[in-house]
Structure formats: structure tokens, C-alpha cells
Enzyme design. Structure first.
Site, PDB file in Angstrom:
ATOM      1  CG  ASP A 191      -2.664 -35.977   3.743  1.00 10.28           C
ATOM      2  OD1 ASP A 191      -2.149 -36.098   4.870  1.00 10.28           O
ATOM      3  OD2 ASP A 191      -3.641 -36.155   3.276  1.00 10.28           O
TER       4      ASP A 191
ATOM      5  CG  HIS B 202       4.603 -35.682  11.688  1.00 11.48           C
ATOM      6  ND1 HIS B 202       3.861 -35.333  10.657  1.00 11.48           N
ATOM      7  CD2 HIS B 202       4.002 -35.947  12.763  1.00 11.48           C
ATOM      8  CE1 HIS B 202       2.545 -35.865  11.045  1.00 11.48           C
ATOM      9  NE2 HIS B 202       2.636 -36.092  12.334  1.00 11.48           N
TER      10      HIS B 202
ATOM     11  CG  LEU C 270      10.223 -18.801  -1.804  1.00 11.16           C
ATOM     12  CD1 LEU C 270       9.124 -18.874  -2.986  1.00 11.16           C
ATOM     13  CD2 LEU C 270      10.587 -20.121  -1.163  1.00 11.16           C
TER      14      LEU C 270
HETATM   15  C1  FPP Z   1      -0.039 -34.237   7.041  1.00  2.00           C
HETATM   16  O1  FPP Z   1       0.158 -35.789   7.142  1.00  2.00           O
HETATM   17  C2  FPP Z   1       1.066 -33.734   7.810  1.00  2.00           C
HETATM   18  C3  FPP Z   1       1.037 -32.773   9.007  1.00  2.00           C
HETATM   19  C4  FPP Z   1      -0.440 -32.743   9.733  1.00  2.00           C
HETATM   20  C5  FPP Z   1       2.167 -32.206   9.615  1.00  2.00           C
HETATM   21  C6  FPP Z   1       2.982 -31.512   8.623  1.00  2.00           C
HETATM   22  C7  FPP Z   1       4.251 -31.201   9.018  1.00  2.00           C
HETATM   23  C8  FPP Z   1       5.508 -31.116   8.515  1.00  2.00           C
HETATM   24  C9  FPP Z   1       5.691 -32.066   7.156  1.00  2.00           C
HETATM   25  C10 FPP Z   1       6.619 -30.880   9.573  1.00  2.00           C
HETATM   26  C11 FPP Z   1       7.605 -29.748   8.930  1.00  2.00           C
HETATM   27  C12 FPP Z   1       6.857 -28.499   8.673  1.00  2.00           C
HETATM   28  C13 FPP Z   1       7.311 -27.347   8.612  1.00  2.00           C
HETATM   29  C14 FPP Z   1       6.885 -26.249   7.849  1.00  2.00           C
HETATM   30  C15 FPP Z   1       9.046 -27.102   9.259  1.00  2.00           C
HETATM   31  P1  FPP Z   1      -0.629 -36.780   8.155  1.00  2.00           P
HETATM   32  O2  FPP Z   1      -0.012 -36.740   9.451  1.00  2.00           O
HETATM   33  O3  FPP Z   1      -2.096 -36.330   7.985  1.00  2.00           O
HETATM   34  O4  FPP Z   1      -0.330 -38.228   7.206  1.00  2.00           O
HETATM   35  P2  FPP Z   1      -1.295 -39.539   7.094  1.00  2.00           P
HETATM   36  O5  FPP Z   1      -2.572 -38.836   6.389  1.00  2.00           O
HETATM   37  O6  FPP Z   1      -0.515 -40.327   6.233  1.00  2.00           O
HETATM   38  O7  FPP Z   1      -1.634 -39.928   8.442  1.00  2.00           O
END
Ligand code: FPP
Length: 231
Positions: free
Chosen positions: A2, A19, A113
Site C-alpha cells: 500500500d 505503481h 522461493l
Molecule cells: C496499493 O497502493 C497498490 C496497488 C493497488 C497496486 C500494487 C501493484 C504494484 C506494486 C505493481 C507491481 C506488482 C507486481 C506483482 C508486478 P495504493 O494505490 O492504494 O496507494 P495509496 O493508498 O497511496 O493510494
């Protein structure tokens, strides 16, 4: 994982940039986990609820998954990582599903892993699905109702055959489970950090592991019972 959006906002960048930066943190974390001898790492990349985000964000995340698979799978394979995906994968585009299946096939024989990536995943979805399967098998006379127990339920969940997670790490400052592996996390130690996911690195991972190493895991027993069993 997050905090990508807030990381981007703080830099006056679009959420997508957060992201993208998150992928780097994924790479660092997978490396750290493999180096530290972690057996199974499960990443929550996209929840059942994330489908409700603006369409542009959903589609850019999906493109990012395709790109990450294209760029990272060979390296994961070289490092003996076995890649798996959990979640309602049928909800994803055919192209993404095909890339995932190819990556799973390619790394299936690896012995290092195990990396589970949860996409279109929800803990309640997982449990509902298991309940339906068991109800169907019971109604068809395949299993006795009395034989349904914690083990038969666990065997129908997405992480069937894998150990329950020992440690949950959540970045980004919120202290909640947000519908992640609800069943499997029953006895997990919880580590919450304010660090935003794109800033999560090996040093942060080590902090979580060090805190975990200090915990006594009692599973409902007393500290004295656990100490006696360890002698
Ligand atoms: C949450 O942060 C994150 C996500 C919904 C996306 C997670 C995806 C990645 C880290 C991309 C790569 C993943 C892989 C496995 C290659 P948020 O968008 O809710 O952040 P915020 O709370 O600050 O708005």
C-alpha cells in the site's frame, strides 16, 4: 503493497508512476526474501475491490502486470523462483491470463522461493469458493458433512498445500487486513509500517524480520508451555 498513490502524489506525479515505482520495490523484496531463506512470499497486487478504481487506473495496472511479467520472469526463473498466481484469474484479460500461465509453466520445476502473486483476490471470495465446493461435494455424497473441518476447508483455498503465512507486512500506514488471506492469516504476526510501498526495500524487510524473530508464537498456549516444549 500500500502507498503507491500517495508516493506519487507527494512527487506531483500521476498514480501510475507510483505503481511503476512499486515494481522496483517488488523486485527488491523478492530478492531479499530469497536471500533470507523465506520459503513462500505472497504479494497482494490487486484486490477484488480494486476493480472499483477508475477505469484508467485499472487498465494501467493491468498493462503494468503484463510488462512486469515480460521483463521479470526470465530473471525469476534464473533465480530458481517458482511463480504462482492466486485469485479470480478468469476475470483478467485473455492476454494477461496467457502470460501468467506461461510464467507458471516455465517456473513450475523451480525449487527455491515460491512467489504467489494475488490478483483479483479477496479473502472472502476465497472462503466462499471453498464453502461452495465443499457444499457441492457434500450434496453429491462425495464427503460426509461431519468430515468438513479446518483441514478440508484449507485444502480448498487458494493457498492449499502451502504453510500459513508466519508474517504479514503491510506498508502505507494503515493497520488492517483489507480482505487479504483471511483464513490463512489466523496466527500470522502482523507488521505495519508507515513506509510507502515504493520506498520499501531490503532494510525495511529486515526490520520486519527482526521484529518477527523477537516474537514468541504461542498458538493459544501459555508462554511457559512453549518454553518447556523448546527445552
Ligand atoms: C496499493 O497502493 C497498490 C496497488 C493497488 C497496486 C500494487 C501493484 C504494484 C506494486 C505493481 C507491481 C506488482 C507486481 C506483482 C508486478 P495504493 O494505490 O492504494 O496507494 P495509496 O493508498 O497511496 O493510494
Amino acid at each position: 503493497m500500500d502507498g503507491n498513490g500517495r508516493w506519487a502524489k507527494a512527487r506531483k506525479k500521476p498514480r501510475h508512476a507510483g505503481h511503476r515505482a512499486g515494481v522496483k520495490a517488488v523486485r527488491a523484496t523478492v530478492e531479499a526474501a530469497a536471500e533470507r531463506g523465506v520459503k513462500v512470499l505472497t504479494l497482494f497486487a490487486f484486490s477484488s475491490e480494486n476493480w472499483g478504481r477508475p477505469e484508467s487506473e485499472v487498465s494501467s495496472l493491468m498493462s503494468l502486470f503484463v510488462e512486469a511479467l515480460r521483463r521479470e520472469v526470465s530473471e525469476l526463473h534464473r533465480n530458481n523462483v517458482r511463480l504462482r498466481f492466486i485469485g479470480a484469474l478468469e476475470q483478467l484479460s485473455d492476454g494477461l491470463q496467457a502470460k501468467m500461465a506461461e510464467a507458471v509453466r516455465k517456473t513450475a520445476g523451480n525449487t527455491g522461493l515460491v512467489l504467489n502473486v494475488a490478483v483479483a483476490y479477496g479473502g472472502r471470495w476465497d472462503i466462499v469458493r471453498a464453502a461452495r465446493t465443499l457444499a457441492r461435494r457434500a450434496s453429491e455424497g462425495e464427503i460426509e458433512l461431519e468430515h468438513i473441518d479446518a483441514d478440508t476447508i484449507a485444502a480448498e483455498l487458494q493457498l492449499a498445500g502451502m504453510p500459513d503465512p508466519d508474517l504479514l507486512i503491510r506498508t502505507g500506514g494503515e493497520q488492517r487486513i483489507s480482505n487479504f488471506l483471511l483464513w490463512n492469516l489466523a496466527y500470522a504476526e502482523l507488521w505495519f509500517t508507515d513506509v510507502l510501498w515504493p520506498d520499501f526495500d531490503k532494510a525495511e524487510f529486515d526490520k520486519a524480520l527482526a521484529a518477527f524473530a523477537r516474537k514468541q508464537r504461542r498458538y493459544g498456549q501459555t508462554g511457559e508451555q512453549i518454553e518447556a516444549a523448546e527445552c
